[in-house]
Design a protein around this motif. Structure first.
Motif, PDB file in Angstrom:
ATOM      1  N   CYS A 240      71.423 -86.350  56.831  1.00 55.34           N
ATOM      2  CA  CYS A 240      71.524 -84.985  57.350  1.00 55.34           C
ATOM      3  C   CYS A 240      71.082 -83.957  56.313  1.00 55.34           C
ATOM      4  O   CYS A 240      70.378 -82.998  56.639  1.00 55.34           O
ATOM      5  CB  CYS A 240      72.961 -84.696  57.791  1.00 55.34           C
ATOM      6  N   VAL A 241      71.479 -84.157  55.057  1.00 58.74           N
ATOM      7  CA  VAL A 241      71.118 -83.202  54.007  1.00 58.74           C
ATOM      8  C   VAL A 241      69.608 -83.177  53.790  1.00 58.74           C
ATOM      9  O   VAL A 241      69.010 -82.103  53.625  1.00 58.74           O
ATOM     10  CB  VAL A 241      71.865 -83.536  52.704  1.00 58.74           C
ATOM     11  N   LEU A 242      68.969 -84.340  53.786  1.00 57.49           N
ATOM     12  CA  LEU A 242      67.520 -84.388  53.615  1.00 57.49           C
ATOM     13  C   LEU A 242      66.807 -83.682  54.770  1.00 57.49           C
ATOM     14  O   LEU A 242      65.820 -82.966  54.560  1.00 57.49           O
ATOM     15  CB  LEU A 242      67.048 -85.839  53.513  1.00 57.49           C
ATOM     16  N   THR A 243      67.308 -83.866  55.973  1.00 57.71           N
ATOM     17  CA  THR A 243      66.725 -83.182  57.133  1.00 57.71           C
ATOM     18  C   THR A 243      66.915 -81.674  57.026  1.00 57.71           C
ATOM     19  O   THR A 243      65.984 -80.892  57.272  1.00 57.71           O
ATOM     20  CB  THR A 243      67.366 -83.694  58.435  1.00 57.71           C
ATOM     21  N   GLN A 244      68.115 -81.259  56.654  1.00 58.82           N
ATOM     22  CA  GLN A 244      68.368 -79.826  56.485  1.00 58.82           C
ATOM     23  C   GLN A 244      67.460 -79.217  55.425  1.00 58.82           C
ATOM     24  O   GLN A 244      66.907 -78.132  55.609  1.00 58.82           O
ATOM     25  CB  GLN A 244      69.834 -79.596  56.099  1.00 58.82           C
ATOM     26  N   MET A 245      67.306 -79.906  54.293  1.00 62.03           N
ATOM     27  CA  MET A 245      66.451 -79.407  53.210  1.00 62.03           C
ATOM     28  C   MET A 245      65.026 -79.202  53.687  1.00 62.03           C
ATOM     29  O   MET A 245      64.393 -78.168  53.414  1.00 62.03           O
ATOM     30  CB  MET A 245      66.470 -80.395  52.027  1.00 62.03           C
TER      31      MET A 245
END
Length: 351
Positions: A240-245
Motif C-alpha cells: 500500500c505504501v509503495l502504491t501511495q508513493m
C-alpha cells in the motif's frame, strides 16, 4: 466563599498535570510528524521539478526523480515524519494524534507560498480551512478505539464480512481508477490520483495499527512475530505504501502542492475513519450527539471542497472569466510566470 463540601474548581495547571507522560510523548511526536511531513511535500516537489527539467516528468509516467538527491531528501523527511506518527500512536490515543495531522497542511501551504511561489485564492484558503476544521471535528468526536490484546484479534476483525466487503470495494475502485480513469483523466483531474492514494491509504492504516499492536506487545514481552498474520499485515503495508508513493508523486508533479495536501488529507482521513468504524464497529458505542457532530463535520468538508473547486481558476482582483486564460502551472518551467493561481485541473492552453 465556596460552600463546605464543594470541591474548588480545577485550574488549568491541575488539568495539565493530569496529562500522562505517555500522552505528552505522543503529542510531541505527532507535532514533529506534522512538521516533517509538511516540509517533505515541498522538498519532494522541488526534486520532482528539478528531475522533470532534465528527464521525463513523473506526471507522465517518468521515474527520473529516483536519480534526484533532492527528491530522496524529501522522501527521507517524509519517512521520518511517518515513523514519528507511527510512534505517536503507540503512546497516545488516536483521538489526540490524528487531528494534529492537519498541521502538515498548514506547514505545507506556508512553505509552498514562500519557497515554490504557489498562490491560493482567498476563498481557496477558506476552503482549505473548512476542510481542516471538518476533518478535525470528525476525528475529535470519533468513538474511542477498542482495546486489542493480540495481532490475531485484529486479523479476526479484518476477516469479518463487513470489512472484507469494504476491502473488496476499495481494491476494485483502485483498479478501475488505475486502468480506466488515470490514462484518460490523470493529467486533468486531481481527484483521480488522490483517490487512489486515499483508498489504498485507508487499508494501509488498518495494517499499520496491527503492526503497532504487534510491536508494542512484542516489546512488552509477548512475542507477536511468531504469528503469520503479523507478516501478512507487513506485506499489505509495504504494498500500500509503495502504491501511495507512486501516485502521490504523480499528483504532486501534476498539480500544485497547496491543493494536493488538503484534499489528500481530507479524503485520506475520511476514508480511514470509515474503515476504522467498519472494522472495529465503533458505531455501537456512539451517542446521537457524536453522530450529529460527525455529520456536521462531513458537511463542512463538502463545503471546503466545493470552494476549492469553484476557485480553481480565480485570481485576486480578476473575475473567473478573465483568469481562465491563465497559463498552466508548468508554464514557469518554460520561463513564463504561471504562479497566478492553483488549479485543481491542469490547464493545457499553454501549448
Amino acid at each position: 466563599m465556596a460552600s463546605e463540601g464543594q470541591s474548588p474548581p480545577m485550574s488549568w495547571r491541575d488539568s495539565y498535570k493530569g496529562m500522562s507522560s505517555d500522552n505528552i510523548k505522543g503529542l510531541i511526536l505527532a507535532l514533529s510528524s506534522s512538521l516533517f511531513i509538511g516540509a517533505s511535500f515541498i522538498v519532494k516537489k522541488k526534486g520532482l521539478k528539478k528531475a522533470g527539467a532534465s528527464g521525463i516528468r513523473a506526471g507522465v509516467g517518468g521515474y527520473s526523480y529516483l536519480y534526484e538527491p533532492l527528491w530522496w531528501v524529501g522522501m527521507i523527511t517524509m519517512i521520518v515524519g511517518e515513523i514519528a506518527n507511527f510512534a505517536a500512536y503507540a503512546f497516545a490515543p488516536a483521538i489526540l494524534v490524528t487531528p494534529l495531522g492537519a498541521l502538515s497542511i498548514i506547514i505545507s501551504a506556508v512553505l509552498a507560498h514562500i519557497i515554490l511561489r504557489e498562490r491560493l485564492h482567498i476563498f481557496g484558503v477558506l476552503g482549505c480551512a473548512l476542510c481542516v476544521v471538518g476533518s478535525t471535528t470528525i476525528v475529535l468526536h470519533a468513538p474511542q478505539e477498542r482495546m486489542i490484546e493480540s495481532v490475531t484479534e485484529v486479523w479476526d476483525l479484518a476477516m469479518e464480512p463487513g470489512f472484507l466487503l469494504y476491502a473488496a470495494l476499495v481494491i476494485s475502485a483502485v483498479f478501475v481508477l488505475i486502468f480506466h480513469f488515470i490514462p484518460q483523466y490523470g493529467q486533468t483531474h486531481i481527484m483521480v490520483y488522490i483517490g487512489v492514494c486515499s483508498l489504498v491509504g485507508s487499508l494501509s492504516v488498518m495494517s499499520v495499527k496491527a503492526l503497532g499492536i504487534a510491536l508494542k506487545l512484542t516489546l512488552s514481552g509477548m512475542n507477536q512475530l511468531v504469528y503469520p498474520q503479523t507478516w501478512v499485515f507487513t506485506l499489505v503495508v509495504i504494498s500500500c505504501v509503495l502504491t501511495q508513493m507512486n501516485y502521490l508523486n504523480k499528483a504532486l508533479d501534476t498539480f500544485n502542492t497547496a491543493v494536493v495536501s488538503p484534499i489528500y488529507y481530507v479524503m485520506f482521513t475520511s476514508l480511514t475513519i470509515l474503515a476504522s468504524i467498519i472494522m472495529f464497529k465503533d458505531w455501537d458505542r456512539q451517542s446521537p450527539t457524536q453522530v450529529v457532530t460527525e455529520m456536521c463535520g462531513f458537511v463542512t468538508i463538502l463545503g471546503g471542497t466545493f470552494l476549492l473547486h469553484r476557485t480553481k481558476d480565480m485570481v485576486d482582483g480578476l473575475p473567473t472569466s478573465m483568469s481562465s486564460v491563465r497559463l498552466s502551472k508548468h508554464a514557469d518551467e518554460d520561463g513564463i510566470d504561471g504562479s497566478e493561481g492553483i488549479p485543481l485541473r491542469r490547464q493545457d492552453n499553454s501549448l
